[in-house]
Write an enzyme that holds these catalytic residues in place. Structure first.
Site, mmCIF file in Angstrom:
data_model
loop_
_atom_site.group_PDB
_atom_site.id
_atom_site.type_symbol
_atom_site.label_atom_id
_atom_site.label_comp_id
_atom_site.label_asym_id
_atom_site.label_seq_id
_atom_site.Cartn_x
_atom_site.Cartn_y
_atom_site.Cartn_z
ATOM 1 N N ASP A 38 9.507 3.974 3.794
ATOM 2 C CA ASP A 38 10.092 5.306 3.630
ATOM 3 C C ASP A 38 10.907 5.444 2.356
ATOM 4 O OD1 ASP A 38 12.266 3.583 4.514
ATOM 5 O OD2 ASP A 38 13.417 5.417 4.791
ATOM 6 N N ASP A 55 8.072 -5.299 6.422
ATOM 7 C CA ASP A 55 7.226 -4.528 5.508
ATOM 8 C C ASP A 55 7.233 -5.114 4.104
ATOM 9 O OD1 ASP A 55 9.893 -3.830 5.093
ATOM 10 O OD2 ASP A 55 9.609 -1.679 5.377
ATOM 11 N N ARG A 79 6.627 7.760 5.593
ATOM 12 C CA ARG A 79 6.116 6.612 6.353
ATOM 13 C C ARG A 79 4.674 6.842 6.788
ATOM 14 N NH1 ARG A 79 10.519 3.224 7.591
ATOM 15 N NH2 ARG A 79 12.471 4.270 8.078
ATOM 16 N N LYS A 108 8.030 -8.476 -3.637
ATOM 17 C CA LYS A 108 8.436 -8.199 -5.027
ATOM 18 C C LYS A 108 9.213 -9.410 -5.531
ATOM 19 C CE LYS A 108 9.817 -3.474 -4.338
ATOM 20 N NZ LYS A 108 10.846 -2.487 -4.628
ATOM 21 N N ASP A 143 12.058 -8.078 -0.691
ATOM 22 C CA ASP A 143 12.539 -7.593 -1.991
ATOM 23 C C ASP A 143 13.579 -8.593 -2.497
ATOM 24 O OD1 ASP A 143 12.869 -5.683 -4.060
ATOM 25 O OD2 ASP A 143 14.423 -4.625 -2.970
ATOM 26 N N PHE A 161 9.497 1.249 -6.751
ATOM 27 C CA PHE A 161 9.916 1.658 -5.411
ATOM 28 C C PHE A 161 8.710 2.277 -4.737
ATOM 29 C CE2 PHE A 161 11.655 4.062 -1.966
ATOM 30 C CZ PHE A 161 12.530 3.123 -1.429
ATOM 31 N N VAL A 162 8.231 1.625 -3.682
ATOM 32 C CA VAL A 162 6.996 2.076 -3.039
ATOM 33 C C VAL A 162 7.275 2.740 -1.696
ATOM 34 C CG1 VAL A 162 5.436 0.471 -4.187
ATOM 35 C CG2 VAL A 162 6.626 -0.263 -2.126
HETATM 36 P P1 5GP Z 1 15.600 -6.927 0.803
HETATM 37 O O1 5GP Z 1 16.668 -7.068 1.838
HETATM 38 O O2 5GP Z 1 14.623 -8.075 0.746
HETATM 39 O O3 5GP Z 1 16.151 -6.579 -0.552
HETATM 40 O O4 5GP Z 1 14.776 -5.650 1.140
HETATM 41 C C1 5GP Z 1 14.099 -5.565 2.284
HETATM 42 C C2 5GP Z 1 14.134 -4.156 2.823
HETATM 43 O O5 5GP Z 1 14.476 -3.175 1.821
HETATM 44 C C3 5GP Z 1 12.754 -3.813 3.294
HETATM 45 O O6 5GP Z 1 12.597 -4.157 4.642
HETATM 46 C C4 5GP Z 1 12.701 -2.332 3.034
HETATM 47 O O7 5GP Z 1 13.230 -1.665 4.162
HETATM 48 C C5 5GP Z 1 13.607 -2.090 1.861
HETATM 49 N N1 5GP Z 1 12.852 -2.025 0.585
HETATM 50 C C6 5GP Z 1 12.847 -2.911 -0.420
HETATM 51 N N2 5GP Z 1 12.042 -2.505 -1.425
HETATM 52 C C7 5GP Z 1 11.515 -1.337 -1.022
HETATM 53 C C8 5GP Z 1 10.581 -0.413 -1.625
HETATM 54 O O8 5GP Z 1 10.055 -0.572 -2.725
HETATM 55 N N3 5GP Z 1 10.296 0.693 -0.881
HETATM 56 C C9 5GP Z 1 10.845 0.937 0.344
HETATM 57 N N4 5GP Z 1 10.475 2.051 0.956
HETATM 58 N N5 5GP Z 1 11.691 0.093 0.930
HETATM 59 C C10 5GP Z 1 12.027 -1.027 0.256
HETATM 60 MG MG MG Z 2 12.779 -2.721 6.240
#
Ligand code: 5GP
Ligand code: MG
Length: 215
Positions: free
Chosen positions: A179, A120, A185, A151, A123, A172-173
């Site tokens: 979710d 999805d 969701r 992001k 980040d 934070f979306v």
């Molecule tokens: P990362 O491991 O790249 O930091 O983050 C990836 C996971 O963190 C995504 O698959 C998602 O589940 C969650 N995540 C990161 N940013 C957001 C956000 O802005 N909103 C939501 N709902 N989940 C996020």
């Molecule tokens: Mg995820």
């Protein structure tokens, strides 16, 4: 190939005006509309089709946040493909990615195949940098990464996606599969969570922690 577009202006100038009344208390702003998502996914699907033509494609989707994106993306892919899921979940109900737990492993054989890894949102990149080695040891021919949202300002790991729906600022979306504490969701758009929802939830979590630690 990477296709990136920026959403307009990151300032929250029009609070709640485009949010359906039902969600106004919890959603501060619609960041990406249903129509924008649908149009962008068609373009991404064409790009993916070009890159995967004539290959044995396995789509590997990370649960649970990809549900809507995946369903919309693959219906626009006119290629023979197989579909599998990996369950990845982070502890806690907060807005930061915590410790990762794998809740479901791959079932399909990806050896020698072309993998499209779908998530999805990219980040910090921690999720991808944990998932990629798990797939690499299975010896696929190549792995391409496809995410709805990116992001870039939050990245701490050296991982980038090959297909990006939208680059977004550090909000934070929620919605369209994403979710907060397992809610929202089902929203058909991508929205920015109201900070007060966050605060309330964090307070509840903190209270639970305080109760636990005072036992
Ligand atoms: P990362 O491991 O790249 O930091 O983050 C990836 C996971 O963190 C995504 O698959 C998602 O589940 C969650 N995540 C990161 N940013 C957001 C956000 O802005 N909103 C939501 N709902 N989940 C996020
Ligand atoms: Mg995820």
């Amino acid at each position: 190939m990477s296709a990136k577009i920026k959403t307009q202006n990151s300032k929250l100038k029009t609070p709640a005006r485009n949010v359906p009344p039902r969600w106004r208390k919890e959603v501060e702003r619609v960041l990406i509309t249903e129509d924008q998502i649908a149009r962008r996914i068609r373009v991404m699907a064409r790009e993916i089709e070009r890159d995967f033509r004539g290959r044995e494609m396995v789509v590997v989707s990370l649960l649970n946040g990809t549900v809507m994106f995946l369903a919309d993306l693959i219906r626009h892919l006119s290629l023979p493909l197989r579909l599998d899921f990996m369950g990845v979940s982070s502890y806690g109900a907060g807005t930061e990615s915590g410790d990762l737990v794998f809740t479901k492993e791959l079932r399909l054989d990806v050896r020698g195949r072309d993998v499209l890894l779908v998530d999805d949102i990219l980040d910090t990149g921690k999720t991808m940098s944990r998932v990629l080695p798990k797939i690499r040891v299975l010896k696929p021919r190549r792995i391409k990464i496809c995410v709805l949202l990116d992001k870039p300002s939050r990245r701490t790991e050296g991982v980038e996606a090959d297909y990006v729906g939208f680059q977004i600022p550090d909000f934070f979306v929620i919605g369209y599969g994403l979710d907060f504490a397992e809610r929202y969701r089902n929203l058909p758009f991508v929205g920015v969570l109201h900070p007060h929802v966050c605060k309330q939830a964090c307070q509840r979590i903190n209270e639970v922690e305080v109760r636990k630690s005072s036992r």
